[in-house]
Enzyme design. Structure first.
Site, PDB file in Angstrom:
ATOM      1  N   SER A 296      22.321  -7.492 -23.683  1.00 55.19           N
ATOM      2  CA  SER A 296      23.546  -6.572 -24.507  1.00 55.19           C
ATOM      3  C   SER A 296      22.888  -5.524 -24.969  1.00 55.19           C
ATOM      4  O   SER A 296      21.923  -5.744 -26.145  1.00 55.19           O
ATOM      5  CB  SER A 296      24.323  -7.273 -25.315  1.00 55.19           C
ATOM      6  OG  SER A 296      25.078  -6.465 -25.898  1.00 55.19           O
TER       7      SER A 296
ATOM      8  N   HIS B 178      24.579  -5.600 -20.065  1.00 58.77           N
ATOM      9  CA  HIS B 178      25.894  -5.679 -20.602  1.00 58.77           C
ATOM     10  C   HIS B 178      26.034  -4.542 -21.443  1.00 58.77           C
ATOM     11  O   HIS B 178      25.166  -4.444 -22.446  1.00 58.77           O
ATOM     12  CB  HIS B 178      25.823  -7.080 -21.344  1.00 58.77           C
ATOM     13  CG  HIS B 178      27.334  -7.404 -21.655  1.00 58.77           C
ATOM     14  ND1 HIS B 178      28.235  -7.831 -21.043  1.00 58.77           N
ATOM     15  CD2 HIS B 178      27.845  -7.157 -23.081  1.00 58.77           C
ATOM     16  CE1 HIS B 178      29.154  -8.024 -21.918  1.00 58.77           C
ATOM     17  NE2 HIS B 178      29.196  -7.476 -23.128  1.00 58.77           N
TER      18      HIS B 178
ATOM     19  N   ASP C 281      28.352  -2.812 -24.163  1.00 54.58           N
ATOM     20  CA  ASP C 281      29.495  -3.203 -25.250  1.00 54.58           C
ATOM     21  C   ASP C 281      30.173  -1.874 -25.692  1.00 54.58           C
ATOM     22  O   ASP C 281      29.667  -1.166 -26.565  1.00 54.58           O
ATOM     23  CB  ASP C 281      29.086  -4.118 -26.167  1.00 54.58           C
ATOM     24  CG  ASP C 281      28.839  -5.370 -26.016  1.00 54.58           C
ATOM     25  OD1 ASP C 281      29.713  -5.926 -25.507  1.00 54.58           O
ATOM     26  OD2 ASP C 281      27.652  -5.989 -26.097  1.00 54.58           O
TER      27      ASP C 281
ATOM     28  N   MET D 207      33.102  -0.250 -28.046  1.00 57.49           N
ATOM     29  CA  MET D 207      33.995  -0.531 -29.032  1.00 57.49           C
ATOM     30  C   MET D 207      34.475   0.465 -29.457  1.00 57.49           C
ATOM     31  O   MET D 207      33.937   1.599 -29.717  1.00 57.49           O
ATOM     32  CB  MET D 207      33.211  -1.270 -29.984  1.00 57.49           C
ATOM     33  CG  MET D 207      32.645  -2.474 -29.795  1.00 57.49           C
ATOM     34  SD  MET D 207      31.416  -3.158 -30.985  1.00 57.49           S
ATOM     35  CE  MET D 207      30.564  -4.561 -30.163  1.00 57.49           C
TER      36      MET D 207
ATOM     37  N   HIS E 186      31.922  -3.940 -21.054  1.00 59.96           N
ATOM     38  CA  HIS E 186      32.899  -4.780 -21.573  1.00 59.96           C
ATOM     39  C   HIS E 186      33.528  -3.713 -22.670  1.00 59.96           C
ATOM     40  O   HIS E 186      33.040  -3.554 -23.686  1.00 59.96           O
ATOM     41  CB  HIS E 186      31.930  -5.805 -22.312  1.00 59.96           C
ATOM     42  CG  HIS E 186      32.647  -6.557 -23.442  1.00 59.96           C
ATOM     43  ND1 HIS E 186      32.427  -7.598 -24.362  1.00 59.96           N
ATOM     44  CD2 HIS E 186      34.099  -6.890 -23.651  1.00 59.96           C
ATOM     45  CE1 HIS E 186      33.301  -8.214 -24.889  1.00 59.96           C
ATOM     46  NE2 HIS E 186      34.506  -7.896 -24.309  1.00 59.96           N
TER      47      HIS E 186
ATOM     48  N   MET F 191      36.120  -3.023 -25.007  1.00 57.39           N
ATOM     49  CA  MET F 191      36.744  -3.647 -26.287  1.00 57.39           C
ATOM     50  C   MET F 191      37.542  -2.464 -26.961  1.00 57.39           C
ATOM     51  O   MET F 191      37.381  -1.771 -28.043  1.00 57.39           O
ATOM     52  CB  MET F 191      35.763  -4.019 -27.426  1.00 57.39           C
ATOM     53  CG  MET F 191      35.183  -5.443 -26.813  1.00 57.39           C
ATOM     54  SD  MET F 191      33.692  -6.032 -27.744  1.00 57.39           S
ATOM     55  CE  MET F 191      32.411  -5.237 -26.780  1.00 57.39           C
TER      56      MET F 191
ATOM     57  N   MET G  23      34.758 -14.929 -24.343  1.00 58.71           N
ATOM     58  CA  MET G  23      34.110 -14.489 -25.793  1.00 58.71           C
ATOM     59  C   MET G  23      33.832 -15.818 -26.549  1.00 58.71           C
ATOM     60  O   MET G  23      34.520 -16.863 -26.872  1.00 58.71           O
ATOM     61  CB  MET G  23      35.099 -13.794 -26.518  1.00 58.71           C
ATOM     62  CG  MET G  23      35.112 -12.307 -26.062  1.00 58.71           C
ATOM     63  SD  MET G  23      33.769 -11.596 -25.662  1.00 58.71           S
ATOM     64  CE  MET G  23      32.777 -11.529 -27.209  1.00 58.71           C
TER      65      MET G  23
ATOM     66  N   GLY H  25      27.296  -7.932 -33.138  1.00 61.43           N
ATOM     67  CA  GLY H  25      26.392  -8.756 -32.300  1.00 61.43           C
ATOM     68  C   GLY H  25      25.670  -9.649 -33.534  1.00 61.43           C
ATOM     69  O   GLY H  25      26.191  -9.391 -34.777  1.00 61.43           O
ATOM     70  N   GLY H  26      24.627 -10.467 -33.128  1.00 58.64           N
ATOM     71  CA  GLY H  26      24.258 -11.317 -34.053  1.00 58.64           C
ATOM     72  C   GLY H  26      25.066 -12.296 -34.577  1.00 58.64           C
ATOM     73  O   GLY H  26      24.550 -12.969 -35.756  1.00 58.64           O
TER      74      GLY H  26
ATOM     75  N   ASP I 280      29.666 -14.712 -23.893  1.00 58.54           N
ATOM     76  CA  ASP I 280      29.416 -13.408 -24.786  1.00 58.54           C
ATOM     77  C   ASP I 280      29.389 -13.935 -26.034  1.00 58.54           C
ATOM     78  O   ASP I 280      30.838 -13.980 -26.395  1.00 58.54           O
ATOM     79  CB  ASP I 280      30.206 -12.468 -24.233  1.00 58.54           C
ATOM     80  CG  ASP I 280      29.790 -11.049 -24.934  1.00 58.54           C
ATOM     81  OD1 ASP I 280      28.603 -11.108 -25.623  1.00 58.54           O
ATOM     82  OD2 ASP I 280      30.323  -9.885 -24.837  1.00 58.54           O
ATOM     83  N   GLY I 281      28.392 -13.806 -26.809  1.00 60.23           N
ATOM     84  CA  GLY I 281      28.543 -13.949 -28.302  1.00 60.23           C
ATOM     85  C   GLY I 281      27.475 -15.300 -28.769  1.00 60.23           C
ATOM     86  O   GLY I 281      27.911 -16.334 -28.440  1.00 60.23           O
ATOM     87  N   GLY I 282      26.665 -14.835 -29.466  1.00 62.54           N
ATOM     88  CA  GLY I 282      25.899 -15.954 -30.071  1.00 62.54           C
ATOM     89  C   GLY I 282      25.091 -16.836 -28.947  1.00 62.54           C
ATOM     90  O   GLY I 282      24.547 -17.971 -29.447  1.00 62.54           O
TER      91      GLY I 282
HETATM   92  C1  DX5 Z   1      30.387  -8.747 -29.316  1.00 59.65           C
HETATM   93  C2  DX5 Z   1      29.790  -8.375 -28.141  1.00 59.65           C
HETATM   94  C3  DX5 Z   1      28.541  -8.799 -27.660  1.00 59.65           C
HETATM   95  C4  DX5 Z   1      27.306  -8.790 -28.355  1.00 59.65           C
HETATM   96  C5  DX5 Z   1      26.568 -10.021 -27.878  1.00 59.65           C
HETATM   97  O1  DX5 Z   1      31.324  -7.977 -29.887  1.00 59.65           O
HETATM   98  O2  DX5 Z   1      30.888  -8.422 -26.976  1.00 59.65           O
HETATM   99  O3  DX5 Z   1      28.242  -8.771 -26.240  1.00 59.65           O
HETATM  100  O4  DX5 Z   1      26.820  -7.680 -28.376  1.00 59.65           O
HETATM  101  O5  DX5 Z   1      25.400  -9.870 -28.990  1.00 59.65           O
HETATM  102  P1  DX5 Z   1      24.888 -11.347 -29.593  1.00 59.65           P
HETATM  103  O6  DX5 Z   1      24.187 -11.998 -28.252  1.00 59.65           O
HETATM  104  O7  DX5 Z   1      23.910 -10.718 -30.639  1.00 59.65           O
HETATM  105  O8  DX5 Z   1      25.675 -12.422 -30.214  1.00 59.65           O
HETATM  106 ZN    ZN Z   2      30.233  -7.864 -24.762  1.00 58.69          ZN
END
Ligand code: DX5
Ligand code: ZN
Length: 229
Positions: A13, A38, A40, A42, A71, A73, A142, A149-150, A180-182
Site C-alpha cells: 500500500s 494498492h 488507498d 480517502m 481502493h 474509500m 478489511m 495505516g499501521g 487489507d489492514g494490519g
Molecule cells: C486502511 C487502508 C489500508 C492500509 C494498510 O484504511 O485501506 O490499505 O493502508 O496499511 P497497513 O498494512 O499499515 O495496515
Molecule cells: Zn486499502
C-alpha cells in the site's frame, strides 16, 4: 483490459511509502519483486482521513507498469470512476457500505476498462457481500476499520476470509480475495491458509528491512496454498 494476476501476491500500500521519494520507493518495490500496488483513496468523509486522488495515481502509472489496485474509500466514488480510468489504474474497489446494491457499479467500472472490486468493513457481515461476488473480480476484506495505516489486524477477519473462500470455491467463481489492514509477517500464513489470494501490506512492507525476502516469503505461502487446492 488488465487482469488481476493469476498468481496470488503481495500488494504494497503506497500510503505507507515515503512520499518525498515516491518514485524511488516504487522502483525499489519493483526490484524486490512487486508488480501489484494498492492505492488507498480517502475523502475525509467515508473515512476520517484524506489521502490522494487521480492525479497522483496518474503519476504512479507513469513510474510503474505494475498493476494498480485502487481502493476507493469515498462516499460518492461513482463521481470519480472516469477520472481514475483516465489516470490509468487497473481496478477500482468500492465499499458495500456506500452501495448496498453494487451490481450496476461493477458494470460501470468494467465498461470503463477496469476490474471491479467490492470491499467491506470489519463490522459488515461477510454474508452481505457474497450474493454480489459473481459481478466482481476482487473481494477486499478489511481487517481494520479503514482510514489509517499501521493499525492492528482484527483476528475475527480469519473466519470471514474462510467463509468467503468457501463460497467462491463452491460456486466456481473467479473472484480473488484480498485482505487489507494490519497484515504482516506474523499473521500472513494464517491469512493465506484462510483463503486469501492477495495480501495488502502497507507498514509491514515499507518498514521491512528486507523487502525482497518478504515478497518471496509471501509468494511461497500463497503458492503452497494454491497447490493444496
Ligand atoms: C486502511 C487502508 C489500508 C492500509 C494498510 O484504511 O485501506 O490499505 O493502508 O496499511 P497497513 O498494512 O499499515 O495496515
Ligand atoms: Zn486499502
Amino acid at each position: 483490459m488488465a487482469h488481476i494476476n493469476e498468481m496470488a501476491t503481495i500488494a504494497p500500500s503506497i500510503l505507507a511509502a515515503d512520499f518525498s521519494r515516491l518514485g524511488e520507493e516504487i522502483k525499489d518495490a519493483e526490484q524486490a519483486g512487486v508488480d501489484f500496488f494498492h492505492l488507498d483513496i480517502m475523502d475525509g468523509h467515508f473515512v476520517p482521513n484524506i489521502s490522494y486522488g487521480p492525479d497522483i495515481c496518474k503519476t504512479i502509472n507513469k513510474i510503474t507498469d505494475g498493476y494498480l489496485d485502487t481502493h476507493l474509500m469515498l462516499s460518492e466514488p461513482e463521481k470519480y470512476f472516469e477520472a481514475f480510468a483516465k489516470a490509468g489504474v487497473d481496478s477500482l474497489t468500492i465499499h458495500l457500505e456506500v452501495h448496498p446494491d453494487p451490481e450496476s457499479y461493477a458494470k460501470e467500472i468494467r465498461a470503463l476498462g477496469m476490474a471491479p472490486g467490492l470491499s467491506l468493513n470489519p463490522d459488515m457481515p461477510i454474508e452481505k457481500a457474497l450474493p454480489y461476488l459473481e459481478h466482481f473480480d476482487l473481494l477486499l476484506i478489511m481487517s481494520v476499520f479503514p482510514g489509517f495505516g499501521g493499525q492492528s489486524f482484527i483476528e475475527a477477519s480469519i473466519g470471514r476470509i474462510e467463509t468467503a473462500r468457501e463460497f467462491i470455491d463452491k460456486h466456481g467463481l473467479k473472484t480473488k480475495i484480498s485482505v487489507d489492514g494490519g497484515v504482516d509477517r506474523t499473521n500472513a500464513a494464517r491469512v493465506v491458509d484462510a483463503g486469501a489470494d492477495i495480501l495488502v501490506m502497507g507498514t509491514a512492507f515499507f518498514r521491512s528491512e528486507d523487502r525482497r525476502e518478504l515478497v518471496s516469503h509471501v509468494t511461497s505461502l500463497t503458492h503452497n496454498r494454491s497447490q493444496k487446492i
